[in-house]
Enzyme design. Structure first.
Site, PDB file in Angstrom:
ATOM      1  N   HIS A 287      75.794  38.962  31.810  1.00 38.63           N
ATOM      2  CA  HIS A 287      74.778  40.024  31.729  1.00 38.63           C
ATOM      3  C   HIS A 287      74.755  40.696  30.354  1.00 38.63           C
ATOM      4  O   HIS A 287      74.169  41.757  30.185  1.00 38.63           O
ATOM      5  CB  HIS A 287      74.957  41.067  32.840  1.00 38.63           C
ATOM      6  CG  HIS A 287      74.554  40.538  34.191  1.00 38.63           C
ATOM      7  ND1 HIS A 287      73.382  40.899  34.817  1.00 38.63           N
ATOM      8  CD2 HIS A 287      75.145  39.644  35.017  1.00 38.63           C
ATOM      9  CE1 HIS A 287      73.293  40.263  35.990  1.00 38.63           C
ATOM     10  NE2 HIS A 287      74.351  39.483  36.126  1.00 38.63           N
TER      11      HIS A 287
ATOM     12  N   SER B 167      69.593  26.127  37.707  1.00 36.99           N
ATOM     13  CA  SER B 167      68.645  25.073  38.063  1.00 36.99           C
ATOM     14  C   SER B 167      67.239  25.445  37.581  1.00 36.99           C
ATOM     15  O   SER B 167      66.453  24.571  37.213  1.00 36.99           O
ATOM     16  CB  SER B 167      68.650  24.822  39.566  1.00 36.99           C
ATOM     17  OG  SER B 167      68.312  26.003  40.253  1.00 36.99           O
TER      18      SER B 167
ATOM     19  N   ASP C 131      70.195  31.075  29.631  1.00 36.27           N
ATOM     20  CA  ASP C 131      70.111  29.816  30.381  1.00 36.27           C
ATOM     21  C   ASP C 131      69.179  28.816  29.705  1.00 36.27           C
ATOM     22  O   ASP C 131      69.479  27.627  29.609  1.00 36.27           O
ATOM     23  CB  ASP C 131      69.635  30.092  31.814  1.00 36.27           C
ATOM     24  CG  ASP C 131      70.521  31.104  32.527  1.00 36.27           C
ATOM     25  OD1 ASP C 131      71.617  31.408  32.015  1.00 36.27           O
ATOM     26  OD2 ASP C 131      70.108  31.602  33.589  1.00 36.27           O
TER      27      ASP C 131
HETATM   28  C1  GLA Z   1      71.116  34.827  34.938  1.00 33.32           C
HETATM   29  C2  GLA Z   1      70.077  35.081  33.842  1.00 33.32           C
HETATM   30  C3  GLA Z   1      70.717  35.049  32.457  1.00 33.32           C
HETATM   31  C4  GLA Z   1      71.944  35.961  32.397  1.00 33.32           C
HETATM   32  C5  GLA Z   1      72.879  35.685  33.583  1.00 33.32           C
HETATM   33  C6  GLA Z   1      74.013  36.666  33.639  1.00 33.32           C
HETATM   34  O1  GLA Z   1      71.586  33.516  34.846  1.00 33.32           O
HETATM   35  O2  GLA Z   1      69.042  34.117  33.886  1.00 33.32           O
HETATM   36  O3  GLA Z   1      69.775  35.409  31.480  1.00 33.32           O
HETATM   37  O4  GLA Z   1      71.577  37.310  32.347  1.00 33.32           O
HETATM   38  O5  GLA Z   1      72.196  35.738  34.810  1.00 33.32           O
HETATM   39  O6  GLA Z   1      74.853  36.530  32.556  1.00 33.32           O
END
Ligand code: GLA
Length: 379
Positions: free
Chosen positions: A30, A122, A165
């Site tokens: 986060h 995913s 991600d």
């Molecule tokens: C999800 C979000 C990411 C990130 C994570 C926590 O995967 O898509 O952008 O904030 O949670 O680290």
């Protein structure tokens, strides 16, 4: 996939293939939407898209896993979300169109082996592989691909995620973890010690409320920044804050805990990298546990099953550390384990979880893999 593609679309041409991986985040949870640091690896589990031009002027999108398909007009400028999995695909196509990319009539067939709702991204794998398929070889800046996929998820899907991600799905490297600076959007590829196995354990828990709880955290971080800025006006995001600022700004209760997680988590990413460079697995493990406790008690994004998996792992021989990975409220833990002890770890954690929750948790060995790209075709 080639056979299925051909029978689905009545084609005898060879489709082209694009692949985009899921990820496991080692540390820095986060922190991305707080413009801090993250340290993910791209996985060998990925989403694959087979594609070829369509002959009826439309876009056909079929999920081989769900056995369902939908079709769309090529003019996606005003497309609206259908509130299903195609939103990830169409949101990305719309993002490309809005950046001046001509969206061509196409047949697409998708298959993914990234388990859904497992916290292994995913959705980013689906977005990024779709972007590559719609571009179909046309040149486009890779960072822009990551950014427009994130934007599609925020605006078209309605999940206010950070950039991690999509970024790692584009920029992953074989045998490397990627440290991303989420403010400058630059990264560096870092080797990890060789004498450690990275194992993900899937709790099989998916919380319905995960996306609204995620949005709450994003808002709480903003509120914390607003309050800190009254005393330290130079703080533009929690990336810039220090733990002392929290009391100085009079933060208490929930906002204080949320901000403290982000500030200490950013520090742990840096400390983890230093420990990793030294090959100090004990220290890396401690930082994993510190990160987990911070998510458990300050950020409050874990759940009983996940906490159980971490505590159980820590009592198994050969485990350096364990923590939840990803957005939270279920999904996977990531574990640093002595390679020779990995098979025994897998047996022990499965047995413990099964005994407590009556569910067999899948365990994956995480091997840092390449980011998205085209796959060589096969005649
Ligand atoms: C999800 C979000 C990411 C990130 C994570 C926590 O995967 O898509 O952008 O904030 O949670 O680290």
């Amino acid at each position: 996939m080639i056979e299925q593609f051909r029978s689905l679309y009545g084609e005898d041409r060879q489709p082209r293939f694009y692949r985009a991986p899921g990820r496991v985040n080692l540390i820095g949870e986060h922190t991305d939407y707080n413009l801090g640091f993250v340290l993910p690896i791209a996985l060998d589990m990925a989403c694959y898209v087979a594609c070829a031009p369509s002959s009826d002027g439309r876009i056909h999108v079929h999920s081989l896993d769900r056995r369902e398909g939908f079709d769309f007009d090529v003019d996606l400028r005003n497309a609206i979300p259908r509130k299903n999995w195609t939103d990830y695909v169409i949101g990305v196509a719309q993002g490309l169109a809005r950046r001046g990319v001509e969206i061509r009539p196409m047949n697409l067939a998708l298959h993914s082996d990234v388990p859904e709702g497992s916290g292994l991204s995913s959705s980013a794998a689906l977005e990024v592989s779709s972007a590559f398929a719609f571009l179909d070889g046309r040149d486009f800046d890779k960072l822009e691909i990551a950014k427009l996929c994130q934007q599609a998820e925020i605006e078209f899907v309605g999940m206010p995620c950070g950039i991690m991600d999509q970024y790692i799905s584009v920029f992953g490297r074989k045998n490397r973890a990627i440290e991303i600076d989420c403010r400058s959007l630059q990264h560096r590829a870092v080797p990890l010690p060789e004498n450690v196995a990275i194992l993900a354990v899937n709790s099989m828990v998916k919380h319905e409320l995960a996306s609204s709880a995620y949005a709450d955290r994003v808002n709480e971080c903003r509120a914390a920044v607003d309050q800190i800025r009254r005393v330290h006006p130079q703080v533009a995001s929690l990336r810039d804050a220090k733990v002392e600022y929290l009391d100085e700004a009079g933060l208490t209760g929930t906002l204080k805990k949320r901000a403290r997680h982000i500030i200490t988590e950013n520090e742990r990413v840096e400390q983890f990298l230093v420990a990793s460079e030294r090959g100090d697995l004990a220290e890396m493990g401690k930082l994993f546990v510190g990160s987990h406790r911070s998510m458990q008690f300050d950020y409050e994004i874990t759940c009983e099953e996940i906490d159980f998996l971490v505590d159980a792992a820590l009592s198994i021989d050969g485990v350096f550390g364990a923590r939840m990975t990803g957005g939270g409220f279920g999904g996977c833990t990531v574990n640093l384990v002595e390679p020779e002890k990995a098979p025994a770890f897998e047996r022990a954690i499965k047995q413990a979880y099964q005994a407590r929750w009556g569910v067999d948790p899948p365990v994956f060995r995480c091997l840092p893999s390449e980011g998205a790209g085209q796959l060589p075709g096969r005649e």
